[in-house]
Every structure is written in structure tokens, then in C-alpha cells.
Design a protein around this motif. Structure first.
Motif, PDB file in Angstrom:
ATOM      1  N   ALA A  93       0.830  -1.207   0.000  1.00 42.11           N
ATOM      2  CA  ALA A  93       0.000   0.000   0.000  1.00 42.11           C
ATOM      3  C   ALA A  93       0.864   1.257   0.000  1.00 42.11           C
ATOM      4  O   ALA A  93       0.574   2.218  -0.722  1.00 42.11           O
ATOM      5  CB  ALA A  93      -0.927  -0.001   1.204  1.00 42.11           C
ATOM      6  N   LEU A  94       1.910   1.246   0.805  1.00 42.66           N
ATOM      7  CA  LEU A  94       2.798   2.407   0.839  1.00 42.66           C
ATOM      8  C   LEU A  94       3.491   2.615  -0.501  1.00 42.66           C
ATOM      9  O   LEU A  94       3.611   3.746  -0.985  1.00 42.66           O
ATOM     10  CB  LEU A  94       3.837   2.246   1.956  1.00 42.66           C
ATOM     11  N   LEU A  95       3.927   1.536  -1.099  1.00 48.45           N
ATOM     12  CA  LEU A  95       4.591   1.625  -2.395  1.00 48.45           C
ATOM     13  C   LEU A  95       3.633   2.122  -3.465  1.00 48.45           C
ATOM     14  O   LEU A  95       3.961   3.026  -4.240  1.00 48.45           O
ATOM     15  CB  LEU A  95       5.168   0.269  -2.782  1.00 48.45           C
ATOM     16  N   GLU A  96       2.447   1.561  -3.528  1.00 50.45           N
ATOM     17  CA  GLU A  96       1.477   1.986  -4.534  1.00 50.45           C
ATOM     18  C   GLU A  96       1.007   3.410  -4.283  1.00 50.45           C
ATOM     19  O   GLU A  96       0.742   4.155  -5.221  1.00 50.45           O
ATOM     20  CB  GLU A  96       0.290   1.022  -4.576  1.00 50.45           C
ATOM     21  N   GLN A  97       0.872   3.801  -3.028  1.00 49.23           N
ATOM     22  CA  GLN A  97       0.471   5.166  -2.719  1.00 49.23           C
ATOM     23  C   GLN A  97       1.539   6.143  -3.207  1.00 49.23           C
ATOM     24  O   GLN A  97       1.232   7.207  -3.744  1.00 49.23           O
ATOM     25  CB  GLN A  97       0.256   5.331  -1.225  1.00 49.23           C
ATOM     26  N   ASP A  98       2.795   5.774  -3.026  1.00 50.96           N
ATOM     27  CA  ASP A  98       3.898   6.608  -3.486  1.00 50.96           C
ATOM     28  C   ASP A  98       3.884   6.727  -5.007  1.00 50.96           C
ATOM     29  O   ASP A  98       4.251   7.755  -5.553  1.00 50.96           O
ATOM     30  CB  ASP A  98       5.228   6.025  -3.005  1.00 50.96           C
ATOM     31  N   GLU A  99       3.444   5.664  -5.682  1.00 50.13           N
ATOM     32  CA  GLU A  99       3.397   5.672  -7.143  1.00 50.13           C
ATOM     33  C   GLU A  99       2.089   6.249  -7.666  1.00 50.13           C
ATOM     34  O   GLU A  99       1.897   6.382  -8.862  1.00 50.13           O
ATOM     35  CB  GLU A  99       3.588   4.248  -7.673  1.00 50.13           C
ATOM     36  N   GLY A 100       1.143   6.551  -6.773  1.00 49.11           N
ATOM     37  CA  GLY A 100      -0.103   7.182  -7.175  1.00 49.11           C
ATOM     38  C   GLY A 100      -1.204   6.235  -7.628  1.00 49.11           C
ATOM     39  O   GLY A 100      -2.190   6.652  -8.206  1.00 49.11           O
ATOM     40  N   LYS A 101      -1.094   4.954  -7.359  1.00 50.24           N
ATOM     41  CA  LYS A 101      -2.130   3.987  -7.759  1.00 50.24           C
ATOM     42  C   LYS A 101      -2.405   3.038  -6.598  1.00 50.24           C
ATOM     43  O   LYS A 101      -2.043   1.879  -6.626  1.00 50.24           O
ATOM     44  CB  LYS A 101      -1.726   3.223  -9.006  1.00 50.24           C
TER      45      LYS A 101
END
Length: 119
Positions: A93-101
Motif C-alpha cells: 500500500a505504501l509503495l502503490e500510494q507513493d506511485e499514485g495507484k
């Protein structure tokens, strides 16, 4: 025979039994059972019973210990697996949030909540 992780896939009879045993062994009733076993062991020695009875009392305590070890280890591994899946979901979730998706990771996080109750 293939040995699989106790938390992988669906829960079988052993996993359900292990969970019930883990719940029972953490109860006051089980503590009383253990006290009775220890009292019997001490009584067998204090009464000067034959060695056979003393060995029987000791063997009974050893058997209970080995069974507990197997059952509690199973419950521990399932809990560890649930924790790891939650950490993976948070990291995703943190990784995807950082990538905007963040949509898929948010769904995974929702599934991970209270996962230890299901595993």
C-alpha cells in the motif's frame, strides 16, 4: 507426503483442532489440569509407590508436554504467517500510494485486517 505451511491455503481439521487446543491451553481450566498432573506426580513420589506408577505419572506429563509443543507451534506459525501477510499488504500500500495507484493495495489492506482470526 508434501508438508505445507500450516497457514497456507484453507484450514483443515488439524488447524481447527490446533486453534481450539491453543485456546483451551491458555484457559484457567487447563491450568487446573496441569496442577492436578503435578499433584499426582508429587503424590506418587511422596506415597512411595512402585517405580512403575512413578514412571507412569512422569510419562503422562511428558506426553502432555509433547502434544502441547506440536499444537502450540502450529498456532504460532499461523499467527506469524498472518502478521507477515499484513506487513506485505502495508508495504504494498505504501509503495502503490507513493506511485499514485493505491486502489489494489487498499483492498489488500482491508483483507489483512483481523486476518489472524481467519488463519
Amino acid at each position: 507426503m508434501l508438508v505445507r505451511h500450516p497457514a497456507a491455503g484453507k484450514r483443515g481439521r488439524f488447524e481447527r483442532f490446533s486453534e481450539a487446543a491453543s485456546n483451551f491451553t491458555s484457559s484457567p481450566a487447563f491450568y487446573v489440569v496441569c496442577l492436578v498432573l503435578v499433584a499426582l506426580f508429587i503424590a506418587a513420589h511422596a506415597a512411595g509407590l512402585e517405580v512403575t506408577w512413578q514412571l507412569l505419572a512422569g510419562d503422562l506429563m511428558t506426553s502432555v508436554t509433547l502434544l502441547l509443543l506440536a499444537l502450540l507451534k502450529n498456532a504460532e506459525r499461523r499467527a506469524e504467517h498472518a502478521i507477515q501477510r499484513k506487513l506485505d499488504a502495508i508495504a504494498g500500500a505504501l509503495l502503490e500510494q507513493d506511485e499514485g495507484k493505491a486502489r489494489k493495495a487498499q483492498d489488500n489492506l482491508r483483507k489483512a485486517i483481523r486476518m489472524e482470526d481467519e488463519v
